[in-house]
Design a protein around this motif. Structure first.
Motif, PDB file in Angstrom:
ATOM      1  N   GLU A  45       9.904   0.946 -15.352  1.00  0.00           N
ATOM      2  CA  GLU A  45       8.445   1.006 -15.463  1.00  0.00           C
ATOM      3  C   GLU A  45       7.744  -0.250 -14.943  1.00  0.00           C
ATOM      4  O   GLU A  45       6.753  -0.143 -14.203  1.00  0.00           O
ATOM      5  CB  GLU A  45       8.034   1.290 -16.908  1.00  0.00           C
ATOM      6  CG  GLU A  45       6.567   1.648 -17.053  1.00  0.00           C
ATOM      7  CD  GLU A  45       6.274   2.335 -18.370  1.00  0.00           C
ATOM      8  OE1 GLU A  45       5.333   3.152 -18.411  1.00  0.00           O
ATOM      9  OE2 GLU A  45       6.993   2.065 -19.355  1.00  0.00           O
ATOM     10  N   GLU A  49       4.933  -0.112 -11.946  1.00  0.00           N
ATOM     11  CA  GLU A  49       3.563  -0.555 -12.201  1.00  0.00           C
ATOM     12  C   GLU A  49       3.183  -1.751 -11.335  1.00  0.00           C
ATOM     13  O   GLU A  49       2.040  -1.856 -10.882  1.00  0.00           O
ATOM     14  CB  GLU A  49       3.393  -0.886 -13.682  1.00  0.00           C
ATOM     15  CG  GLU A  49       3.451   0.356 -14.579  1.00  0.00           C
ATOM     16  CD  GLU A  49       3.230   0.030 -16.041  1.00  0.00           C
ATOM     17  OE1 GLU A  49       3.291  -1.177 -16.398  1.00  0.00           O
ATOM     18  OE2 GLU A  49       3.011   0.967 -16.830  1.00  0.00           O
ATOM     19  N   SER A  50       4.129  -2.650 -11.092  1.00  0.00           N
ATOM     20  CA  SER A  50       3.825  -3.817 -10.259  1.00  0.00           C
ATOM     21  C   SER A  50       3.539  -3.417  -8.814  1.00  0.00           C
ATOM     22  O   SER A  50       2.864  -4.141  -8.081  1.00  0.00           O
ATOM     23  CB  SER A  50       4.982  -4.821 -10.304  1.00  0.00           C
ATOM     24  OG  SER A  50       6.135  -4.284  -9.680  1.00  0.00           O
ATOM     25  N   TYR A  53       1.710   1.834  -9.048  1.00  0.00           N
ATOM     26  CA  TYR A  53       1.895   3.259  -9.324  1.00  0.00           C
ATOM     27  C   TYR A  53       2.082   3.487 -10.821  1.00  0.00           C
ATOM     28  O   TYR A  53       2.330   2.549 -11.585  1.00  0.00           O
ATOM     29  CB  TYR A  53       3.105   3.800  -8.553  1.00  0.00           C
ATOM     30  CG  TYR A  53       2.931   3.718  -7.056  1.00  0.00           C
ATOM     31  CD1 TYR A  53       2.302   4.737  -6.352  1.00  0.00           C
ATOM     32  CD2 TYR A  53       3.367   2.603  -6.345  1.00  0.00           C
ATOM     33  CE1 TYR A  53       2.118   4.654  -4.979  1.00  0.00           C
ATOM     34  CE2 TYR A  53       3.184   2.507  -4.975  1.00  0.00           C
ATOM     35  CZ  TYR A  53       2.562   3.536  -4.301  1.00  0.00           C
ATOM     36  OH  TYR A  53       2.371   3.445  -2.947  1.00  0.00           O
ATOM     37  N   ASP A  54       1.954   4.741 -11.233  1.00  0.00           N
ATOM     38  CA  ASP A  54       2.205   5.129 -12.616  1.00  0.00           C
ATOM     39  C   ASP A  54       3.559   5.817 -12.697  1.00  0.00           C
ATOM     40  O   ASP A  54       3.889   6.650 -11.844  1.00  0.00           O
ATOM     41  CB  ASP A  54       1.131   6.104 -13.122  1.00  0.00           C
ATOM     42  CG  ASP A  54      -0.244   5.468 -13.170  1.00  0.00           C
ATOM     43  OD1 ASP A  54      -0.371   4.392 -13.786  1.00  0.00           O
ATOM     44  OD2 ASP A  54      -1.189   6.041 -12.593  1.00  0.00           O
ATOM     45  N   VAL A  73       6.776   9.297  -9.797  1.00  0.00           N
ATOM     46  CA  VAL A  73       5.692   8.317  -9.715  1.00  0.00           C
ATOM     47  C   VAL A  73       4.463   8.959  -9.076  1.00  0.00           C
ATOM     48  O   VAL A  73       4.562   9.946  -8.349  1.00  0.00           O
ATOM     49  CB  VAL A  73       6.120   7.077  -8.902  1.00  0.00           C
ATOM     50  CG1 VAL A  73       7.313   6.394  -9.551  1.00  0.00           C
ATOM     51  CG2 VAL A  73       6.451   7.452  -7.462  1.00  0.00           C
ATOM     52  N   SER A  75      -0.099   8.021  -8.051  1.00  0.00           N
ATOM     53  CA  SER A  75      -1.239   7.106  -8.045  1.00  0.00           C
ATOM     54  C   SER A  75      -2.475   7.896  -7.655  1.00  0.00           C
ATOM     55  O   SER A  75      -2.385   9.056  -7.233  1.00  0.00           O
ATOM     56  CB  SER A  75      -1.023   5.953  -7.054  1.00  0.00           C
ATOM     57  OG  SER A  75      -1.245   6.385  -5.728  1.00  0.00           O
TER      58      SER A  75
END
Length: 215
Positions: A45, A49-50, A53-54, A73, A75
């Motif tokens: 995760e 996230e970095s 994206y989710d 993933v 976005s």
């Protein structure tokens, strides 16, 4: 979707000196697949996230002697093939680092990185925002509402946010708190720009369906 085989260290070494060792995602020592998935999520995760994206899903399943780690993933701008490839490399690196630290055991995995399909339920506000223009079916209270999403993240009632849908030609605003899991309806002739006058495929029509009473 990107699929990258992750080989155990012994298999890489068996190919002889100078062989390039590929990153390996390995099962943790102890615990079942559920605990394994949680430990993998804690590694994956932050990487996702970095990159902006989710992480929409992470699943570990068996495929013969090998297991498959599937990472989903998304976005607001979607996910293209280049992004999938970059994320796959970054996730592989994180898993390889965890392996070097002794966090995982000796079982090899295949890593798959992909974006959500249209069958993904709409549960979070970001899911609704990313499907503006789509025809959806969603339970609201004791009704099933079918309509096209025309706006998301808009004020609906007492400062609460929600969506606006075109339902049978009439706008309807619904708070996120009222929405059940939405389902995108497949359309073969979805109009460009996804306006409210698009026709639905598979016989889906905008409207409200009341639950049938038991006899």
């Amino acid at each position: 979707m990107s699929s990258r085989p992750q080989r155990a260290g012994r298999a890489a070494a068996a190919r002889g000196a100078g062989a390039r060792r590929e990153p390996a995602a390995r099962a943790p020592r102890g615990g079942g697949l559920g605990a394994h998935a949680e430990r993998l999520r804690s590694l994956v995760e932050p990487v996702v996230e970095s990159a902006g994206y989710d992480l929409e899903g992470l699943d570990v399943s068996r495929a013969g002697r090998r297991s498959v780690l599937r990472v989903v993933v998304d976005s607001d701008d979607g996910v293209d093939l280049d992004a999938v490839a970059e994320l796959s490399r970054a996730i592989s690196g994180a898993l390889d680092g965890a392996e070097s630290d002794g966090a995982f055991g000796a079982e090899a995995y295949t890593l798959e990185v992909t974006s959500p399909g249209v069958d993904r339920p709409l549960r979070e506000p970001r899911h609704w925002r990313r499907n503006v223009g789509r025809l959806v079916s969603v339970p609201v209270a004791e009704q099933t509402v079918v309509g096209r999403i025309t706006a998301a993240d808009i004020p609906v009632e007492a400062g609460e946010l929600g969506v606006e849908m075109d339902v049978a030609g009439a706008p309807r605003r619904i708070r996120y708190a009222e929405l059940g899991p939405g389902r995108v309806q497949i359309e073969f002739d979805r109009p460009a720009g996804a306006g409210s006058d698009g026709a639905a495929a598979d016989g889906a029509e905008a409207g409200v369906t009341e639950p049938e009473e038991e006899a």
